[in-house]
Design a protein around this motif. Sequence first.
Motif, mmCIF file in Angstrom:
data_model
loop_
_atom_site.group_PDB
_atom_site.id
_atom_site.type_symbol
_atom_site.label_atom_id
_atom_site.label_comp_id
_atom_site.label_asym_id
_atom_site.label_seq_id
_atom_site.Cartn_x
_atom_site.Cartn_y
_atom_site.Cartn_z
ATOM 1 N N MET A 105 -5.378 -8.778 7.146
ATOM 2 C CA MET A 105 -4.467 -7.649 7.165
ATOM 3 C C MET A 105 -3.880 -7.518 8.568
ATOM 4 S SD MET A 105 -4.923 -4.203 5.251
ATOM 5 C CE MET A 105 -4.900 -2.600 5.986
ATOM 6 N N GLY A 106 -2.585 -7.251 8.654
ATOM 7 C CA GLY A 106 -1.917 -7.116 9.942
ATOM 8 C C GLY A 106 -2.415 -5.902 10.692
ATOM 9 N N GLY A 107 -2.137 -5.866 11.989
ATOM 10 C CA GLY A 107 -2.644 -4.798 12.825
ATOM 11 C C GLY A 107 -1.931 -3.483 12.611
ATOM 12 N N PHE A 108 -0.602 -3.498 12.574
ATOM 13 C CA PHE A 108 0.140 -2.241 12.544
ATOM 14 C C PHE A 108 0.372 -1.783 11.120
ATOM 15 C CE2 PHE A 108 3.710 0.646 13.167
ATOM 16 C CZ PHE A 108 3.214 1.410 14.208
ATOM 17 N N MET A 109 0.269 -0.489 10.912
ATOM 18 C CA MET A 109 0.490 0.083 9.586
ATOM 19 C C MET A 109 1.816 0.846 9.557
ATOM 20 S SD MET A 109 -2.163 -0.708 7.709
ATOM 21 C CE MET A 109 -2.089 0.439 6.344
ATOM 22 N N TYR A 110 2.488 0.739 8.438
ATOM 23 C CA TYR A 110 3.714 1.502 8.185
ATOM 24 C C TYR A 110 3.376 2.429 7.028
ATOM 25 C CZ TYR A 110 5.736 -2.174 10.996
ATOM 26 O OH TYR A 110 6.016 -3.047 12.012
ATOM 27 N N GLY A 111 2.802 3.574 7.346
ATOM 28 C CA GLY A 111 2.326 4.454 6.286
ATOM 29 C C GLY A 111 1.180 3.764 5.570
ATOM 30 N N VAL A 112 1.339 3.511 4.270
ATOM 31 C CA VAL A 112 0.289 2.865 3.486
ATOM 32 C C VAL A 112 0.460 1.348 3.443
ATOM 33 C CG1 VAL A 112 -0.151 4.909 2.050
ATOM 34 C CG2 VAL A 112 1.528 3.208 1.295
ATOM 35 N N MET A 113 1.488 0.834 4.095
ATOM 36 C CA MET A 113 1.770 -0.608 4.075
ATOM 37 C C MET A 113 1.382 -1.254 5.403
ATOM 38 S SD MET A 113 5.480 -0.496 2.214
ATOM 39 C CE MET A 113 5.470 -2.160 1.578
ATOM 40 N N ALA A 114 0.800 -2.433 5.317
ATOM 41 C CA ALA A 114 0.422 -3.179 6.520
ATOM 42 C C ALA A 114 1.557 -4.105 6.928
ATOM 43 C CB ALA A 114 -0.834 -3.993 6.248
ATOM 44 N N GLU A 115 1.511 -4.534 8.167
ATOM 45 C CA GLU A 115 2.501 -5.465 8.710
ATOM 46 C C GLU A 115 2.629 -6.717 7.829
ATOM 47 O OE1 GLU A 115 3.504 -6.413 13.362
ATOM 48 O OE2 GLU A 115 1.423 -6.195 12.755
ATOM 49 N N THR A 116 1.514 -7.188 7.318
ATOM 50 C CA THR A 116 1.539 -8.393 6.474
ATOM 51 C C THR A 116 2.272 -8.135 5.165
ATOM 52 O OG1 THR A 116 -0.669 -7.797 5.714
ATOM 53 C CG2 THR A 116 -0.545 -9.476 7.420
ATOM 54 N N ASP A 117 2.153 -6.912 4.620
ATOM 55 C CA ASP A 117 2.890 -6.556 3.399
ATOM 56 C C ASP A 117 4.394 -6.674 3.644
ATOM 57 O OD1 ASP A 117 0.454 -5.775 2.189
ATOM 58 O OD2 ASP A 117 0.710 -3.687 2.804
ATOM 59 N N LEU A 118 4.819 -6.152 4.800
ATOM 60 C CA LEU A 118 6.247 -6.146 5.115
ATOM 61 C C LEU A 118 6.770 -7.548 5.389
ATOM 62 C CD1 LEU A 118 6.587 -2.931 7.286
ATOM 63 C CD2 LEU A 118 6.842 -3.212 4.844
ATOM 64 N N ALA A 119 5.965 -8.365 6.050
ATOM 65 C CA ALA A 119 6.386 -9.746 6.333
ATOM 66 C C ALA A 119 6.597 -10.501 5.019
ATOM 67 C CB ALA A 119 5.355 -10.449 7.207
ATOM 68 N N ALA A 120 5.691 -10.307 4.071
ATOM 69 C CA ALA A 120 5.821 -10.969 2.766
ATOM 70 C C ALA A 120 7.047 -10.447 2.021
ATOM 71 C CB ALA A 120 4.557 -10.750 1.939
ATOM 72 N N MET A 121 7.263 -9.136 2.093
ATOM 73 C CA MET A 121 8.418 -8.528 1.432
ATOM 74 C C MET A 121 9.722 -9.028 2.025
ATOM 75 S SD MET A 121 8.107 -4.498 0.691
ATOM 76 C CE MET A 121 9.648 -3.836 0.137
ATOM 77 N N ARG A 122 9.765 -9.106 3.355
ATOM 78 C CA ARG A 122 10.986 -9.559 4.025
ATOM 79 C C ARG A 122 11.318 -10.987 3.605
ATOM 80 N NH1 ARG A 122 13.134 -8.803 10.075
ATOM 81 N NH2 ARG A 122 14.962 -10.108 9.863
ATOM 82 N N VAL A 134 12.591 3.053 0.167
ATOM 83 C CA VAL A 134 11.798 2.169 1.039
ATOM 84 C C VAL A 134 10.831 3.023 1.871
ATOM 85 C CG1 VAL A 134 11.916 0.600 3.033
ATOM 86 C CG2 VAL A 134 13.490 0.298 1.102
ATOM 87 N N ILE A 135 11.330 4.139 2.394
ATOM 88 C CA ILE A 135 10.476 5.062 3.141
ATOM 89 C C ILE A 135 9.387 5.615 2.223
ATOM 90 C CG2 ILE A 135 10.406 7.315 4.308
ATOM 91 C CD1 ILE A 135 13.323 6.669 5.270
ATOM 92 N N ARG A 136 9.788 5.971 1.002
ATOM 93 C CA ARG A 136 8.825 6.522 0.044
ATOM 94 C C ARG A 136 7.724 5.506 -0.270
ATOM 95 N NH1 ARG A 136 7.373 6.896 -5.197
ATOM 96 N NH2 ARG A 136 6.752 8.951 -5.951
ATOM 97 N N GLN A 137 8.080 4.226 -0.407
ATOM 98 C CA GLN A 137 7.066 3.196 -0.668
ATOM 99 C C GLN A 137 5.992 3.199 0.418
ATOM 100 O OE1 GLN A 137 9.409 -0.405 -0.792
ATOM 101 N NE2 GLN A 137 9.421 -0.445 -3.021
ATOM 102 N N ALA A 138 6.427 3.418 1.649
ATOM 103 C CA ALA A 138 5.493 3.390 2.779
ATOM 104 C C ALA A 138 4.703 4.683 2.926
ATOM 105 C CB ALA A 138 6.248 3.098 4.074
ATOM 106 N N LEU A 139 5.292 5.816 2.545
ATOM 107 C CA LEU A 139 4.657 7.097 2.866
ATOM 108 C C LEU A 139 4.086 7.861 1.674
ATOM 109 C CD1 LEU A 139 7.027 8.410 5.673
ATOM 110 C CD2 LEU A 139 4.845 7.195 5.880
ATOM 111 N N HIS A 140 4.486 7.550 0.463
ATOM 112 C CA HIS A 140 3.928 8.231 -0.708
ATOM 113 C C HIS A 140 2.454 7.833 -0.828
ATOM 114 C CE1 HIS A 140 4.282 10.387 -4.501
ATOM 115 N NE2 HIS A 140 3.551 9.443 -5.060
ATOM 116 N N GLY A 141 1.576 8.815 -0.761
ATOM 117 C CA GLY A 141 0.137 8.536 -0.794
ATOM 118 C C GLY A 141 -0.485 8.372 0.587
#
Length: 134
Positions: free
Chosen positions: A1-18, A86-93
């Motif tokens: 799991m990546g170090g930085f979190m974007y709400g409920v999403m980790a850096e690795t989640d975002l890299a895969a999504m990008r 996109v913001i909601r995906q990261a912050l909902h929950g």
Amino acid sequence: MGGFMYGVMAETDLAAMRQQLGSRENRMRYLVQLAKAAQVPADFRTAEHEVFGCEARVWAQANWRDDQLALTVDSESRVVLGLLMVIRQALHGARREQVSAYSLDEHFDALGLSDFVTSSRRNGLSNVIKKLQE
């Protein structure tokens, strides 16, 4: 799991999504699909929920349940609504400390979505984040 979190999403989640999103055209299509999939109550667009600062009208409501954010967002613009989703995906929950630490610019940079955020959109989206962080 990546170090930085974007709400409920980790850096690795975002890299895969990008990587999945790929081209600018595909990123735009993704935002429009998110906007189409948004489920917003019919009576949500009220003065109480309106957030100002964006050229398109924006509505947002944050409810906290058991220290977790339940976020509802809407906009009259599909692109802005896609960005809000996109913001909601990261912050909902997300927990309060995750919402407090959230960075709109870093999140959108990580996903390659910054080129869709004009200065007017940034103002409106930043105002939504400020409202959530208060």
